[in-house]
Design an enzyme around this catalytic site. Sequence first.
Site, short mmCIF file in Angstrom:
data_model
loop_
_atom_site.label_atom_id
_atom_site.label_comp_id
_atom_site.label_asym_id
_atom_site.label_seq_id
_atom_site.Cartn_x
_atom_site.Cartn_y
_atom_site.Cartn_z
N GLU A 195 0.81 -1.22 0.04
CA GLU A 195 0.14 0.12 0.09
C GLU A 195 0.89 1.31 -0.03
OE1 GLU A 195 -2.72 0.00 3.43
OE2 GLU A 195 -3.72 1.68 2.64
N GLN A 229 0.69 5.12 6.49
CA GLN A 229 1.95 4.69 5.72
C GLN A 229 2.96 5.61 5.67
OE1 GLN A 229 -1.13 3.86 4.18
NE2 GLN A 229 -1.05 2.07 5.41
O1 LIG Z 1 -10.79 7.60 -3.80
C1 LIG Z 1 -10.57 8.42 -2.91
N1 LIG Z 1 -10.73 9.60 -3.07
C2 LIG Z 1 -10.23 10.73 -2.08
N2 LIG Z 1 -10.22 10.19 -0.76
C3 LIG Z 1 -9.86 9.25 -0.73
C4 LIG Z 1 -10.21 7.94 -1.60
N3 LIG Z 1 -9.96 6.89 -1.01
C5 LIG Z 1 -9.82 7.09 0.39
N4 LIG Z 1 -9.51 8.46 0.55
C6 LIG Z 1 -9.30 8.99 1.73
O2 LIG Z 1 -8.74 8.12 2.61
C7 LIG Z 1 -9.26 8.33 4.03
C8 LIG Z 1 -9.81 6.95 4.72
O3 LIG Z 1 -9.09 5.89 4.83
P1 LIG Z 1 -9.30 4.42 4.42
O4 LIG Z 1 -10.92 4.23 4.57
O5 LIG Z 1 -9.21 4.11 3.02
O6 LIG Z 1 -8.68 3.55 5.69
P2 LIG Z 1 -7.49 2.66 5.28
O7 LIG Z 1 -6.67 3.25 4.14
O8 LIG Z 1 -6.76 2.95 6.62
O9 LIG Z 1 -7.95 1.28 5.13
C9 LIG Z 1 -9.98 9.39 4.28
O10 LIG Z 1 -9.18 10.65 4.47
C10 LIG Z 1 -10.59 9.54 2.68
O11 LIG Z 1 -10.91 10.84 2.26
CA LIG Z 2 -6.97 3.99 2.11
#
Ligand SMILES: O=c1[nH]cnc2c1ncn2[C@@H]1O[C@H](COP(=O)(O)OP(=O)(O)O)[C@@H](O)[C@H]1O
Ligand SMILES: [Ca+2]
Length: 455
Positions: A195, A229
């Site tokens: 990631e 990360q």
């Molecule tokens: O496609 C996207 N466009 C804009 N922001 C995104 C997108 N996907 C994730 N984010 C951002 O990622 C964050 C949420 O992280 P996520 O739910 O992916 O958790 P994780 O990466 O820890 O699994 C938020 O800041 C959200 O705005």
């Molecule tokens: Ca994410």
Amino acid sequence: MRKILRNNHGNMKISRIAYPLGLFVCLFIYVAYVKWRWAFASQRIFSITETAVGPRNQQYHEKLVTANRAVFYGIMFDAGSTGTRIHIFQFTQSAKETPTLTHETFKALKPGLSAYADDVDKSTQGIEELLNVAKEEIPFDLWKVTPLVLKATAGLRLLPGEKAQKLLQKVREVFQASPFLVGDDCVSIMNGTDEGVSAWITVNFLTGNLNTPGKNSVGMLDLGGGSTQITFLPKIEVTLQTSPAGYITSFQMFNNTYKLYSYSYLGLGLMSARLAILGGVEGKPDNELVSPCFPSSFNGEWEHAEITYKISGHKAGVHLYELCSQRVSEILQNKVHKTEEVKNLDFYAFSYYYDLAANVGLIDKEKGGSLTVEDFEIAAKYVCRTMEVNPQKNPFICMDLTYISLLLQEFGFPKTKVFKVGICYFCNPDNFKNSTMILYSRIITTIIPPLKSST
Ligand SMILES: O=c1[nH]cnc2c1ncn2[C@@H]1O[C@H](COP(=O)(O)OP(=O)(O)O)[C@@H](O)[C@H]1O
Ligand SMILES: [Ca+2]
């Protein structure tokens, strides 16, 4: 739910200079494809100019066929901890030329997949809803040659293995019943290093640092909901020598070997950190979670991963910032590896770094911007200290800003360190947004096979 969209004529809604960038990214993707011989764009997909199409994209497709251009699609699900998002990529290709990314459809649903850990059947509705978007966007006759993959991140990593596997199996069944092209490994949990590395490749590609001899690479910081990360290319040997096992990853790209420092801290994403700071436990709604990061009179509820927690402020609500930062420091203590070298490298920060900075006006929502660790700290102090008399719409704002400022310091960044947040400075500042970065990162993620890690 949100839908970022773009018209139906092959124009992504990214700005003008970002568009040619897309072409370069696609060239990169194509080279990556050839290099890694991954099945994403198989022979079948590259020779579909003659296929018939469904009504929705008929006109556009006819135009392409007339122009002797092939069109093909790829579907990527990003199963994040806070939401599931579908990205439908449309590529076009003229005879013997490299494919270009011409259109993207995006839709997001909340909550994340992991919220259905105890009722996996419930998870299918959202997945099917998103698949219906793909059916609407992709011409009927291309369905069976359109690859479909799902990559899950921190939400599923945080679940006990058995629960995560059950969820993945459920999604696999829905995917297999769909008309799209699915392989045995169409649904998987992406490891934290991949990631970080795929986001690092993306930002360095977009900033023009890859393949430009003499150009320094930039570091990448991503703050998700469940994990965070940090990834950079060390320039000094001591970083490689002194980093703990699991922090250095080697991989080959364009005939170069890259040895990256990349680590994903599971549980230190913003939402997981909130729960830890509140003293709560994932999946267990306690009586009431009390925190010095809320105003003393505050009482409310917080929904996290389908569970509603009662939250409130400490009764003796004085020196909010001092007490809150003390609590946040406890949570971060001995969790994060510090490197000296980060002080001297340029870094770009994404996701919640961007969201938070934009929310409190530290950067322009549209344009992104530059800010220092101290900017986050000053904003935290101001918000925490004024929250008692000036309640905020988001009760977590004091906690979140305090967390970000301390997390960055734990990584080893001095307070004066400047970050670029969600914007590309090599080009016109209007062009490179957080979402653009995330878009390309998703494409690259579908193309790169698991990277080989070594220390
Ligand atoms: O496609 C996207 N466009 C804009 N922001 C995104 C997108 N996907 C994730 N984010 C951002 O990622 C964050 C949420 O992280 P996520 O739910 O992916 O958790 P994780 O990466 O820890 O699994 C938020 O800041 C959200 O705005
Ligand atoms: Ca994410």
